[in-house]
Enzyme design. Structure first.
Site, PDB file in Angstrom:
ATOM      1  N   GLU A 161      47.369  29.734  43.125  1.00 54.04           N
ATOM      2  CA  GLU A 161      48.438  30.654  43.112  1.00 54.04           C
ATOM      3  C   GLU A 161      49.124  30.482  41.814  1.00 54.04           C
ATOM      4  O   GLU A 161      50.061  30.815  41.775  1.00 54.04           O
ATOM      5  CB  GLU A 161      48.655  30.197  45.060  1.00 54.04           C
ATOM      6  N   THR A 186      49.189  27.560  38.318  1.00 53.14           N
ATOM      7  CA  THR A 186      48.448  26.578  37.984  1.00 53.14           C
ATOM      8  C   THR A 186      50.234  26.133  37.727  1.00 53.14           C
ATOM      9  O   THR A 186      50.971  26.660  37.113  1.00 53.14           O
ATOM     10  CB  THR A 186      47.931  26.073  36.673  1.00 53.14           C
ATOM     11  N   THR A 208      39.303  32.008  48.167  1.00 57.75           N
ATOM     12  CA  THR A 208      39.271  31.414  49.504  1.00 57.75           C
ATOM     13  C   THR A 208      39.233  32.592  50.664  1.00 57.75           C
ATOM     14  O   THR A 208      39.570  33.082  51.047  1.00 57.75           O
ATOM     15  CB  THR A 208      41.211  31.163  49.750  1.00 57.75           C
ATOM     16  N   THR A 247      40.621  35.302  40.415  1.00 58.80           N
ATOM     17  CA  THR A 247      40.405  34.090  39.267  1.00 58.80           C
ATOM     18  C   THR A 247      38.348  34.208  39.035  1.00 58.80           C
ATOM     19  O   THR A 247      38.028  35.459  40.459  1.00 58.80           O
ATOM     20  CB  THR A 247      40.137  32.932  39.998  1.00 58.80           C
ATOM     21  N   GLU A 248      38.478  34.716  37.829  1.00 56.56           N
ATOM     22  CA  GLU A 248      37.393  35.054  37.055  1.00 56.56           C
ATOM     23  C   GLU A 248      36.721  34.153  36.221  1.00 56.56           C
ATOM     24  O   GLU A 248      37.175  32.848  36.246  1.00 56.56           O
ATOM     25  CB  GLU A 248      36.873  36.113  36.809  1.00 56.56           C
ATOM     26  N   PRO A 249      34.931  33.634  36.282  1.00 55.30           N
ATOM     27  CA  PRO A 249      34.954  33.006  34.992  1.00 55.30           C
ATOM     28  C   PRO A 249      35.536  33.100  33.741  1.00 55.30           C
ATOM     29  O   PRO A 249      35.495  31.675  33.359  1.00 55.30           O
ATOM     30  CB  PRO A 249      33.566  32.813  34.525  1.00 55.30           C
ATOM     31  N   GLY A 274      41.419  32.073  34.211  1.00 55.66           N
ATOM     32  CA  GLY A 274      41.824  31.569  35.306  1.00 55.66           C
ATOM     33  C   GLY A 274      43.702  31.915  35.915  1.00 55.66           C
ATOM     34  O   GLY A 274      43.706  33.270  36.281  1.00 55.66           O
ATOM     35  N   SER A 275      44.403  30.898  35.049  1.00 52.62           N
ATOM     36  CA  SER A 275      45.820  31.221  35.388  1.00 52.62           C
ATOM     37  C   SER A 275      46.390  32.990  34.655  1.00 52.62           C
ATOM     38  O   SER A 275      47.319  33.135  34.846  1.00 52.62           O
ATOM     39  CB  SER A 275      46.521  30.431  34.417  1.00 52.62           C
ATOM     40  N   GLY A 288      48.575   0.687  50.906  1.00 52.16           N
ATOM     41  CA  GLY A 288      47.702  -0.092  51.325  1.00 52.16           C
ATOM     42  C   GLY A 288      46.534   0.052  51.255  1.00 52.16           C
ATOM     43  O   GLY A 288      46.328   1.064  51.524  1.00 52.16           O
TER      44      GLY A 288
END
Length: 401
Positions: free
Chosen positions: A378, A380, A167, A135-137, A140-141, A354
């Site tokens: 990996e 979206t 990661t 991934t880069e700025p 993405g996918s 709850g």
């Protein structure tokens, strides 16, 4: 397809579950609160896993996820490295997803090396802890939109660009970096390179603070005239326009079922704990029709059925990889189904119990936070559905965007 777990993996599954229960669970909350602190307790465990791999002809863990696990002369039904890796990951993520991702030499970069490296590279990078940088700025996918460049200069490639959401990017020994040899050639020119930690020109610029999986570090890395030996390019150096992006994308055919396995593991943890908590005040009767039981009970049964569907789809994708059957569509189906299922299961389990589910006395709220990333990284949810549609309709990426 035989739906029973192969007997030869029963020991692996049992050991992985014990690790999850006795090793991961006790330190799970500790490293959720101490983000960016390295879990030193994992070093011993990683060493034991390395020892198992050294003494066994079949690798265990991420390094076993390779399509080379089948003898080309044997056309019988095989359950090999991909199935072993998946079953182990399912159990370990029942313990803690973040700790699994923080495990030395068990990253997605290791799975990528196992999937596409040649025999010489497999030997050279044996024992290396590898992260994966895609991934880069501005990318993405859509992995084909990668802008990090790799320029050939003698016996080296010079890398320039920026990667985000890596990661184990700070802790790992090396990073598998996706870069393009020639932007004009599009997808076909994208290759992956193993860049060792400390290589001049490679700099970790930031560590992310995250919603979940806090035991795992997530880094941004810049590459400025970073020189890498040409022998560190994974796969063939030639640009095959006919094959296009398929060569690099084969990595995902192996790793997407593993991410689906992570989702199955954390969802199973939530279901098991919710079943225990509900069972104290609401005896569960699986033989009763859904219309005759309480809403909480009926909802739990629906979640369990949804979980089982995702599990079987994921087992099929891993089995196909072991048997060298094209599984790109099935890998995306498993990833899409399991990611969405885990989000629904973990969040609904928080609701069903709850106040117990929302507090830190229980791990249910942590599992709900951890599960969100499994529907994103990996590839979206949306990109998986697009890939599935292309495969079903026989469309190329340019025909169906």
């Amino acid at each position: 397809m035989n739906l029973d777990i192969p007997k030869k993996f029963s020991g692996l599954v049992s050991q992985a579950h014990q690790v999850a229960e006795r090793y991961y669970r006790p330190i799970s909350r500790k490293y959720d609160k101490a983000e960016h602190s390295y879990p030193r307790e994992l070093d011993l465990l990683a060493g034991l896993l390395d020892g198992m791999n050294a003494s066994s002809p079949e690798a265990v863990g991420a390094t076993s996820a390779s399509k080379r696990s089948v003898d080309s002369q044997d056309h019988a039904n095989q359950n090999g490295g991909n199935m072993a890796a998946l079953l182990g990951i399912m159990e370990l993520c029942w313990g803690d997803v973040g700790l699994l991702l923080a495990m030395p030499r068990q990253g997605l970069g290791n799975a990528a090396i196992a999937a596409v490296a040649n025999p010489q590279q497999l030997e050279r990078f044996k024992g290396v802890w590898a992260a994966m940088a895609i991934t880069e700025p501005g990318c993405g996918s859509d992995s084909a939109a990668i802008r990090t460049t790799a320029t050939k200069l003698g016996d080296e490639y010079v890398l320039n660009g920026e990667k985000i959401f890596v990661t184990s990017g700070e802790r790992a020994d090396a990073v598998v970096v996706w870069a393009t040899l020639d932007k004009a050639l599009g997808r076909a020119a994208i290759k992956s390179f193993v860049v060792k930690k400390g290589t001049p020109g490679m700099t970790v610029t930031r560590l992310e603070k995250k919603l979940g999986i806090k035991a795992s570090d997530t880094a941004s890395i810049s590459f400025n005239d970073c020189r890498v030996p040409a022998s560190n390019m994974l796969g063939r150096p030639e640009v095959d326009v006919e094959k296009g992006f398929a060569g690099v994308m084969e990595t995902f055919d192996n790793t997407r079922p593993l991410v689906a396995g992570m989702a199955i593991g954390v969802a199973k943890a939530s279901l098991d704990r919710t079943r225990q908590l509900l069972g104290k005040s609401c005896p569960l009767d699986y033989s009763a029709p859904l219309l005759s039981v309480s809403h909480a009970e009926a909802r739990l049964y629906e979640l369990e059925a949804n979980w089982q569907a995702a599990r079987l789809l994921t087992l099929k994708a891993a089995w196909m990889a072991d048997n060298r059957i094209a599984n790109s569509k099935e890998a995306s189906i498993a990833k899409a189904k399991a990611g969405r299922m885990a989000n629904e299961v973990t969040l609904t389990c928080v609701e069903l119990v709850g106040a117990l589910g929302y507090g830190e006395d229980e791990l249910l709220e942590k599992w709900a936070r951890d599960s969100k990333i499994l529907d994103i990284f990996e590839g979206t949810q949306q990109i998986q559905l697009l890939i599935i549609a292309r495969r079903l309709l026989g469309k190329t990426s340019s025909e169906l965007k």
